[in-house]
Design a protein around this motif. Sequence first.
Motif, short mmCIF file in Angstrom:
data_model
loop_
_atom_site.label_atom_id
_atom_site.label_comp_id
_atom_site.label_asym_id
_atom_site.label_seq_id
_atom_site.Cartn_x
_atom_site.Cartn_y
_atom_site.Cartn_z
N GLU A 185 0.51 -1.20 0.14
CA GLU A 185 0.28 -0.03 -0.18
C GLU A 185 1.59 1.58 -0.03
OE1 GLU A 185 -3.65 2.25 2.53
OE2 GLU A 185 -2.99 0.48 3.19
N ILE A 186 1.96 1.14 0.57
CA ILE A 186 3.02 2.48 1.10
C ILE A 186 3.39 2.80 -0.76
CG2 ILE A 186 5.03 3.01 2.02
CD1 ILE A 186 4.18 2.21 4.53
N LYS A 187 4.25 1.20 -0.76
CA LYS A 187 4.24 1.39 -2.06
C LYS A 187 4.00 1.82 -3.49
CE LYS A 187 6.60 -2.87 -1.88
NZ LYS A 187 7.00 -4.25 -2.14
N ALA A 188 2.75 1.56 -3.72
CA ALA A 188 1.64 2.23 -4.20
C ALA A 188 1.26 3.53 -4.27
CB ALA A 188 0.44 1.40 -3.85
N ASN A 189 0.78 4.34 -3.06
CA ASN A 189 0.60 5.25 -2.75
C ASN A 189 1.79 6.03 -2.91
OD1 ASN A 189 -1.88 4.47 -1.76
ND2 ASN A 189 -1.09 5.01 0.20
N LEU A 190 3.21 5.71 -2.80
CA LEU A 190 4.81 6.47 -3.79
C LEU A 190 4.62 7.01 -5.34
CD1 LEU A 190 6.71 8.13 -2.66
CD2 LEU A 190 7.75 6.17 -2.85
N ILE B 55 4.10 9.57 -7.27
CA ILE B 55 5.04 10.35 -8.34
C ILE B 55 4.21 10.21 -9.53
CG2 ILE B 55 7.16 9.54 -9.49
CD1 ILE B 55 8.02 8.40 -6.85
N ALA B 56 3.71 9.41 -9.82
CA ALA B 56 3.19 9.07 -11.00
C ALA B 56 2.95 10.43 -11.52
CB ALA B 56 1.93 8.09 -11.52
N ASP B 57 1.21 11.96 -10.22
CA ASP B 57 0.45 12.66 -10.76
C ASP B 57 1.22 13.47 -10.50
OD1 ASP B 57 -1.47 10.93 -10.61
OD2 ASP B 57 -1.96 10.98 -8.29
N ALA B 58 2.51 13.69 -10.17
CA ALA B 58 3.21 15.08 -10.46
C ALA B 58 4.29 15.08 -12.01
CB ALA B 58 4.75 14.94 -9.04
N VAL B 59 4.25 14.41 -12.88
CA VAL B 59 4.77 13.91 -13.66
C VAL B 59 3.65 14.04 -14.82
CG1 VAL B 59 5.95 11.94 -15.54
CG2 VAL B 59 6.44 12.22 -12.71
N VAL B 60 2.73 13.94 -14.41
CA VAL B 60 2.04 14.31 -15.13
C VAL B 60 1.28 15.79 -15.21
CG1 VAL B 60 -1.11 14.34 -16.04
CG2 VAL B 60 0.50 12.01 -15.02
N GLU B 61 1.03 16.65 -14.41
CA GLU B 61 1.07 17.97 -14.48
C GLU B 61 2.14 18.65 -14.70
OE1 GLU B 61 0.94 20.94 -10.18
OE2 GLU B 61 -0.17 18.72 -10.59
N GLU B 62 3.51 17.97 -14.00
CA GLU B 62 4.54 18.87 -14.91
C GLU B 62 5.00 18.90 -15.95
OE1 GLU B 62 5.77 21.47 -12.69
OE2 GLU B 62 4.93 21.19 -11.07
N LEU B 63 4.81 17.47 -16.76
CA LEU B 63 5.07 16.97 -18.05
C LEU B 63 4.01 17.49 -19.18
CD1 LEU B 63 7.89 14.35 -17.47
CD2 LEU B 63 8.12 16.65 -18.01
N LYS B 64 3.14 17.38 -18.25
CA LYS B 64 1.32 17.76 -19.46
C LYS B 64 1.46 16.86 -20.17
CE LYS B 64 1.19 21.95 -17.46
NZ LYS B 64 1.15 21.66 -16.65
N VAL B 65 1.41 14.82 -19.53
CA VAL B 65 1.19 13.94 -20.36
C VAL B 65 0.00 13.23 -19.60
CG1 VAL B 65 3.57 13.67 -20.53
CG2 VAL B 65 3.24 12.95 -18.78
N ASP B 66 -0.74 12.06 -20.50
CA ASP B 66 -1.52 11.40 -20.08
C ASP B 66 -0.74 10.66 -19.05
OD1 ASP B 66 -2.57 12.73 -21.61
OD2 ASP B 66 -2.47 11.24 -22.96
N VAL C 10 5.53 3.57 -13.23
CA VAL C 10 6.93 3.61 -11.98
C VAL C 10 6.90 2.71 -11.81
CG1 VAL C 10 6.83 5.10 -9.82
CG2 VAL C 10 5.40 5.84 -11.32
N ALA C 11 8.17 2.73 -11.66
CA ALA C 11 9.32 0.98 -11.13
C ALA C 11 9.36 1.55 -9.86
CB ALA C 11 9.93 0.50 -12.09
#
Length: 50
Positions: A15-20, A24-35, A41-42
């Motif tokens: 659960e902790i790893k999935a939340n992290l 991270i994925a949400d931050a990348v989407v916001e900053e890079l404007k990608v889907d 994320v591995a």
Amino acid sequence: MPHIVVKLWTGRNEEIKANLAKKIADAVVEELKVDIGDVSVAIEEVNRSD
């Protein structure tokens, strides 16, 4: 396609790893404007002795 690799010491639950990974994925989407489907994320667990 952004691919992020996070190395963590062993011992955290799924659960902790999935939340992290989601945050991270949400931050990348916001900053890079990608889907979100284009972001991966591995999480690699590493023993402290390594």
